[in-house]
Design a protein around this motif. Structure first.
Motif, short mmCIF file in Angstrom:
data_model
loop_
_atom_site.label_atom_id
_atom_site.label_comp_id
_atom_site.label_asym_id
_atom_site.label_seq_id
_atom_site.Cartn_x
_atom_site.Cartn_y
_atom_site.Cartn_z
N ILE A 69 0.73 -1.22 0.01
CA ILE A 69 -0.12 0.01 0.00
C ILE A 69 1.00 1.17 -0.10
O ILE A 69 0.43 2.35 -0.72
N ASN A 70 1.96 1.19 0.50
CA ASN A 70 2.89 2.28 0.76
C ASN A 70 3.49 2.66 -0.61
O ASN A 70 3.87 3.67 -0.70
N TYR A 71 3.55 1.76 -1.49
CA TYR A 71 4.09 2.02 -2.88
C TYR A 71 2.87 2.26 -3.98
O TYR A 71 3.33 2.15 -5.05
N ASN A 72 1.82 2.30 -3.39
CA ASN A 72 0.70 2.48 -4.55
C ASN A 72 0.56 1.19 -5.33
O ASN A 72 -0.04 1.52 -6.46
N LEU A 73 0.66 0.31 -4.96
CA LEU A 73 0.83 -1.10 -5.79
C LEU A 73 -0.70 -1.48 -5.71
O LEU A 73 -1.38 -1.32 -4.79
N THR A 74 -0.92 -2.01 -6.87
CA THR A 74 -2.36 -2.56 -6.99
C THR A 74 -2.12 -3.92 -6.72
O THR A 74 -1.15 -4.69 -7.37
N THR A 75 -2.94 -4.69 -5.73
CA THR A 75 -2.76 -6.08 -5.43
C THR A 75 -3.88 -6.82 -5.62
O THR A 75 -4.98 -6.49 -5.74
N LEU A 76 -3.53 -8.14 -6.24
CA LEU A 76 -4.47 -8.85 -6.85
C LEU A 76 -4.23 -10.37 -5.91
O LEU A 76 -2.93 -10.70 -5.88
N VAL A 77 -5.20 -11.11 -5.29
CA VAL A 77 -5.00 -12.11 -4.44
C VAL A 77 -5.84 -13.20 -4.93
O VAL A 77 -7.08 -12.95 -5.27
N LEU A 78 -5.24 -14.58 -4.82
CA LEU A 78 -6.05 -15.73 -5.19
C LEU A 78 -5.95 -16.81 -3.89
O LEU A 78 -4.80 -16.88 -3.60
N ASP A 79 -6.88 -17.00 -3.46
CA ASP A 79 -6.84 -17.91 -2.32
C ASP A 79 -8.19 -18.78 -2.26
O ASP A 79 -9.55 -18.22 -2.60
N PRO A 80 -8.23 -20.06 -1.81
CA PRO A 80 -9.38 -20.93 -1.94
C PRO A 80 -10.37 -20.53 -0.65
O PRO A 80 -11.46 -21.06 -0.67
N ASP A 81 -9.83 -19.79 0.38
CA ASP A 81 -10.77 -19.51 1.31
C ASP A 81 -11.59 -18.21 1.30
O ASP A 81 -11.09 -17.18 1.02
N THR A 82 -12.90 -18.11 1.42
CA THR A 82 -13.73 -17.36 1.03
C THR A 82 -13.52 -16.04 2.30
O THR A 82 -13.73 -14.99 1.91
N ASP A 83 -12.95 -16.45 3.35
CA ASP A 83 -12.67 -15.61 4.30
C ASP A 83 -11.14 -15.46 4.55
O ASP A 83 -10.73 -15.03 5.71
N ALA A 84 -10.48 -15.55 3.42
CA ALA A 84 -8.85 -15.34 3.85
C ALA A 84 -8.62 -13.94 4.25
O ALA A 84 -9.20 -13.02 4.23
N PRO A 85 -7.41 -14.03 5.01
CA PRO A 85 -7.00 -12.65 5.64
C PRO A 85 -6.59 -11.54 4.83
O PRO A 85 -6.92 -10.53 5.27
N CYS A 86 -6.69 -11.77 3.51
CA CYS A 86 -6.30 -10.55 2.51
C CYS A 86 -7.58 -10.27 1.95
O CYS A 86 -7.42 -9.14 1.14
N LYS A 87 -8.67 -10.86 2.21
CA LYS A 87 -9.92 -10.55 1.42
C LYS A 87 -10.23 -9.19 1.29
O LYS A 87 -10.50 -8.65 0.23
N ILE B 184 -8.38 -6.51 2.34
CA ILE B 184 -7.43 -5.31 1.99
C ILE B 184 -6.86 -5.23 0.49
O ILE B 184 -6.07 -4.36 0.07
N ALA B 185 -7.08 -6.44 -0.11
CA ALA B 185 -6.36 -6.49 -1.59
C ALA B 185 -7.24 -5.62 -2.53
O ALA B 185 -8.59 -5.46 -2.17
N ASN B 186 -6.84 -5.30 -3.58
CA ASN B 186 -7.50 -4.45 -4.56
C ASN B 186 -8.42 -5.26 -5.22
O ASN B 186 -9.52 -4.85 -5.83
N TYR B 187 -8.06 -6.55 -5.55
CA TYR B 187 -8.97 -7.57 -6.20
C TYR B 187 -8.84 -8.83 -5.45
O TYR B 187 -7.39 -9.42 -5.16
N PHE B 188 -9.66 -9.71 -5.08
CA PHE B 188 -9.59 -10.84 -4.35
C PHE B 188 -10.57 -11.76 -5.30
O PHE B 188 -11.64 -11.69 -5.55
N GLU B 189 -9.81 -13.04 -5.48
CA GLU B 189 -10.57 -14.09 -6.31
C GLU B 189 -10.40 -15.43 -5.33
O GLU B 189 -9.46 -15.79 -4.84
N CYS B 190 -11.74 -15.83 -5.14
CA CYS B 190 -11.77 -17.19 -4.28
C CYS B 190 -11.42 -18.29 -5.24
O CYS B 190 -12.38 -18.57 -6.31
N GLY B 191 -10.48 -18.95 -5.29
CA GLY B 191 -10.09 -20.32 -6.09
C GLY B 191 -8.92 -21.11 -5.90
O GLY B 191 -8.19 -20.50 -4.92
N SER B 192 -8.63 -22.05 -6.35
CA SER B 192 -7.77 -22.77 -5.96
C SER B 192 -6.26 -22.32 -6.55
O SER B 192 -6.23 -22.00 -7.79
N ILE B 193 -5.36 -22.51 -5.88
CA ILE B 193 -3.93 -22.16 -6.11
C ILE B 193 -3.23 -23.31 -6.84
O ILE B 193 -1.96 -23.19 -7.16
N THR B 194 -3.83 -24.50 -6.67
CA THR B 194 -3.16 -25.46 -7.15
C THR B 194 -3.78 -26.05 -8.61
O THR B 194 -3.29 -26.93 -9.17
#
Length: 379
Positions: A27-45, A47-57
């Motif tokens: 966030i300090n670098y104005n980066l746009t963050t995108l996160v993929l995680d299988p948990d609908t309640d993941a800790p990043c959900k 605060i990420a600019n874009y969150f996708e619930c899905g398998s990382i495998t």
């Protein structure tokens, strides 16, 4: 002209606490963050600019997600390597590189890499069957480790006698001689694409034997300079041999006769570096971003003594998390609380950490022990 960090999209595979703390720095670098995680309640959900619930495998899920990002990184090694390899072929930047993640995903391959590169490690043998485990050239007792998917003490068991093999893992394993160690230590090393390398000061770890997890960590170490320098040199040698871009946590043992043996590697921010957020001039998360965006590496020196305690869910508690004793510990100076945004607790689940910073090392340890007894995660 190369794209600036502030114009970039950073894709993170895994949305747990490591991803969360990486986003807090991004966030300090104005980066746009995108996160993929299988948990609908993941800790990043949230605060990420874009969150996708899905398998990382899953190949297709990881491939399609990766296409959205400029730079892709991980917060856990158990990801689909083939998708990352394809993204690299198409010009996407993946750090750590897919070949590094592939090597580290398999503890057996990792150990062979140590052997081939003269990196000191405990004697080992690969075992594919119960017969291999029974007829090992390493005598009982020994440690049996699953080659893949073990983490936080899972996938590791001590085999004392042949009868213990009745309950052994039904998978490809690694047999390792038990190390009579005095202390478990870690060095985090960073390397950017230019080949610049920096290490954080060596840290000492205290384990919770029941959970097989780091209970607390002390930085910097008070071991003699020659031991610390040797540990840091080993970490730098591994980073160079791997030709890695990003952060690499090197977990090691100091034996009772002063030898240093490498235990295992993690190619990402790591539990043994959380204290750097308040305790060092640059945090491990800031350094990881600098590494993967090929920026000058930061000053890794310690500002002060720092002790980090993992907040683990209490035994006998499972449900919505409550934090008992928070007001008491926040009455102390130099105490920094990091909760991981996990709604539910269960025994030994990592729910957060607390860092204690104090110019007096003994005072920091004393406060850490008080916090360990006072702050409890219950349901």
């Amino acid at each position: 002209m190369a794209k600036q960090i502030s114009d970039s999209k950073l894709g993170i595979l895994g949305g747990g606490q490591l991803g969360r703390m990486l986003i807090q720095e991004a966030i300090n670098y104005n980066l746009t963050t995108l996160v993929l995680d299988p948990d609908t309640d993941a800790p990043c959900k949230h605060i990420a600019n874009y969150f996708e619930c899905g398998s990382i495998t899953d190949y297709d899920t990881v491939y399609k997600f990766g296409k959205k990002a400029d730079v892709i990184t991980i917060e856990i090694e158990k990801v689909n390597i083939e998708a990352l390899e394809q993204l690299e072929k198409e010009g996407k930047q993946v750090f750590p590189q897919s070949r590094v993640i592939r090597l580290i995903q398999d503890k057996g391959v990792q150990k062979q890499f140590f052997k081939e590169n003269d990196i000191p490690t405990a004697p080992f043998q690969l075992a594919n069957t119960k017969e291999d485990m029974l007829n090992s050239h390493i005598p009982f007792p020994y440690m049996l480790k699953q080659r893949r998917d073990g983490y936080d003490g899972k996938g590791v068991m001590r085999i004392n006698i042949a009868a213990d093999l009745d309950d052994a893992f039904e998978s490809h394993c690694l047999i390792e001689e038990i190390v009579d160690f005095e202390k478990e230590i870690a060095v985090i090393v960073s390397r950017n694409s230019n080949g610049d390398v920096k290490t954080f000061p060596m840290v000492e770890m205290e384990f919770n034997a029941e959970a097989n997890l780091v209970e607390f960590l002390i930085s910097p170490s008070t071991y003699p300079d020659h031991i610390q320098e040797r540990a840091e040199t080993i970490a730098k040698n591994i980073a160079s041999a791997l030709n890695v871009t990003g952060l690499l946590a090197v977990e090691m043992f100091i034996t009772r006769d002063g030898e240093i043996l490498v235990n295992e590697l993690a190619p990402r921010p790591h539990n043994s570096g959380h204290q750097t957020i308040e305790g060092n001039y640059v945090s491990q998360f800031g350094q990881h971003l600098r590494s993967i965006f090929n920026l000058p590496l930061g000053d890794t020196r310690s500002i002060s003594n720092a002790v980090m305690i993992n907040l683990l869910g209490e035994k006998g508690h499972e449900g919505v998390a409550k934090y008992q004793g928070m007001e008491k510990i926040l009455g102390l100076d130099g105490v920094y609380v990091h909760l991981y945004g996990k709604k539910y607790t269960k025994p030994f689940r990592k729910m957060g950490h607390v860092t204690i910073v104090d110019q007096n090392r003994e005072a920091a340890i004393e406060k850490a022990n008080y916090i360990k007894e006072t702050l409890k995660v219950i349901s």
